[in-house]
Design an enzyme around this catalytic site. Structure first.
Site, PDB file in Angstrom:
ATOM      1  N   GLY A  45       2.403  25.867 -17.699  1.00 19.72           N
ATOM      2  CA  GLY A  45       3.486  25.054 -17.151  1.00 19.72           C
ATOM      3  C   GLY A  45       3.783  23.881 -18.057  1.00 19.72           C
ATOM      4  O   GLY A  45       2.919  23.441 -18.828  1.00 19.72           O
ATOM      5  N   GLN A  50       6.948  15.649 -20.430  1.00 17.32           N
ATOM      6  CA  GLN A  50       5.870  15.885 -21.405  1.00 17.32           C
ATOM      7  C   GLN A  50       6.402  16.005 -22.824  1.00 17.32           C
ATOM      8  O   GLN A  50       5.639  15.889 -23.786  1.00 17.32           O
ATOM      9  CB  GLN A  50       5.073  17.150 -21.050  1.00 17.32           C
ATOM     10  N   CYS A  92      -4.375  20.048 -18.619  1.00 17.60           N
ATOM     11  CA  CYS A  92      -2.981  19.659 -18.843  1.00 17.60           C
ATOM     12  C   CYS A  92      -2.742  19.576 -20.345  1.00 17.60           C
ATOM     13  O   CYS A  92      -3.593  19.054 -21.075  1.00 17.60           O
ATOM     14  CB  CYS A  92      -2.727  18.303 -18.198  1.00 17.60           C
ATOM     15  N   LEU A  93      -1.590  20.064 -20.793  1.00 17.79           N
ATOM     16  CA  LEU A  93      -1.273  20.020 -22.226  1.00 17.79           C
ATOM     17  C   LEU A  93      -1.175  18.577 -22.721  1.00 17.79           C
ATOM     18  O   LEU A  93      -1.321  18.332 -23.914  1.00 17.79           O
ATOM     19  CB  LEU A  93       0.039  20.775 -22.504  1.00 17.79           C
ATOM     20  N   HIS A 134       1.184  20.500  -9.871  1.00 19.87           N
ATOM     21  CA  HIS A 134       0.822  19.789 -11.099  1.00 19.87           C
ATOM     22  C   HIS A 134       2.084  19.373 -11.873  1.00 19.87           C
ATOM     23  O   HIS A 134       2.214  18.227 -12.304  1.00 19.87           O
ATOM     24  CB  HIS A 134      -0.071  20.712 -11.945  1.00 19.87           C
ATOM     25  N   GLU A 135       3.026  20.320 -12.020  1.00 18.53           N
ATOM     26  CA  GLU A 135       4.226  20.031 -12.828  1.00 18.53           C
ATOM     27  C   GLU A 135       5.172  19.066 -12.124  1.00 18.53           C
ATOM     28  O   GLU A 135       5.763  18.188 -12.761  1.00 18.53           O
ATOM     29  CB  GLU A 135       4.962  21.332 -13.182  1.00 18.53           C
ATOM     30  N   HIS A 138       4.218  15.569 -12.607  1.00 18.19           N
ATOM     31  CA  HIS A 138       4.651  14.998 -13.890  1.00 18.19           C
ATOM     32  C   HIS A 138       6.009  14.317 -13.756  1.00 18.19           C
ATOM     33  O   HIS A 138       6.274  13.312 -14.421  1.00 18.19           O
ATOM     34  CB  HIS A 138       4.786  16.101 -14.953  1.00 18.19           C
TER      35      HIS A 138
END
Ligand code: NI
Length: 171
Positions: A45, A50, A92-93, A134-135, A138
């Protein structure tokens, strides 16, 4: 085009994203870049902030290695129903090299727009449910580490600082 993923503690990750009001060629280009960046990472995701774009857009693909890709694009996503509890490990990226268990809802129903501006709802469980939560976090400037207990968050900060200093990860 693969874009640069911002890493914690970049302040851009803490900003709240704005709703998308017009879906046009620029939006489609942004979503293409987000998907390319997510697949290249690789990750399941990615949210627009991000890559430094503060629009309420997320892309998700939780398909397995041997399955065909299943890209989900959610523009202005909101939860219309949540149920149950889960406590699974997340990464997480934007927080490379760190994973921790996070309390989430077991099931969510998300309402969003697709790239054609059509509204859809999606009932998600398991990994997809966690990915949505999670996304969408963000988009409000929240990272998974913000959900940790004070003690665990302090441990995370110390460990992360060490990884930054040793050059294991880059800011
Ligand atoms: Ni993330």
């Amino acid at each position: 085009m693969v874009r640069k993923i911002l890493h914690y503690p970049d302040p851009e990750l803490k900003k709240k994203s704005q709703p998308v009001t017009v879906i046009n060629e620029k939006t489609r280009e942004l979503v293409r870049d987000m998907a390319e960046t997510m697949y290249a990472a690789p990750g399941v995701g990615l949210a627009a902030p991000q890559i430094g774009v503060h629009q309420r857009i997320v892309v998700i693909d939780v398909s397995g290695k041997d399955e065909p890709p299943m890209l989900i694009v959610a523009i202005n996503p909101v939860f219309i129903h949540t149920e149950g509890e889960s406590y699974e490990e997340e990464g997480c990226l934007s927080v490379p090299g760190y994973a921790a268990n996070v309390r989430r809802h077991e099931m969510v129903v998300v309402k969003a727009l697709n790239l054609d501006g059509e509204e859809y709802t999606c009932k998600a469980e398991g990994l997809l449910s966690i990915a949505f939560q999670h996304e969408i976090d963000h988009l409000d400037g929240t990272l998974f580490v913000d959900h940790l207990s004070t003690l665990k968050r302090e441990m995370f900060k110390k460990k992360y600082r060490r990884m930054l200093e040793s050059g294991e990860i880059k800011e």
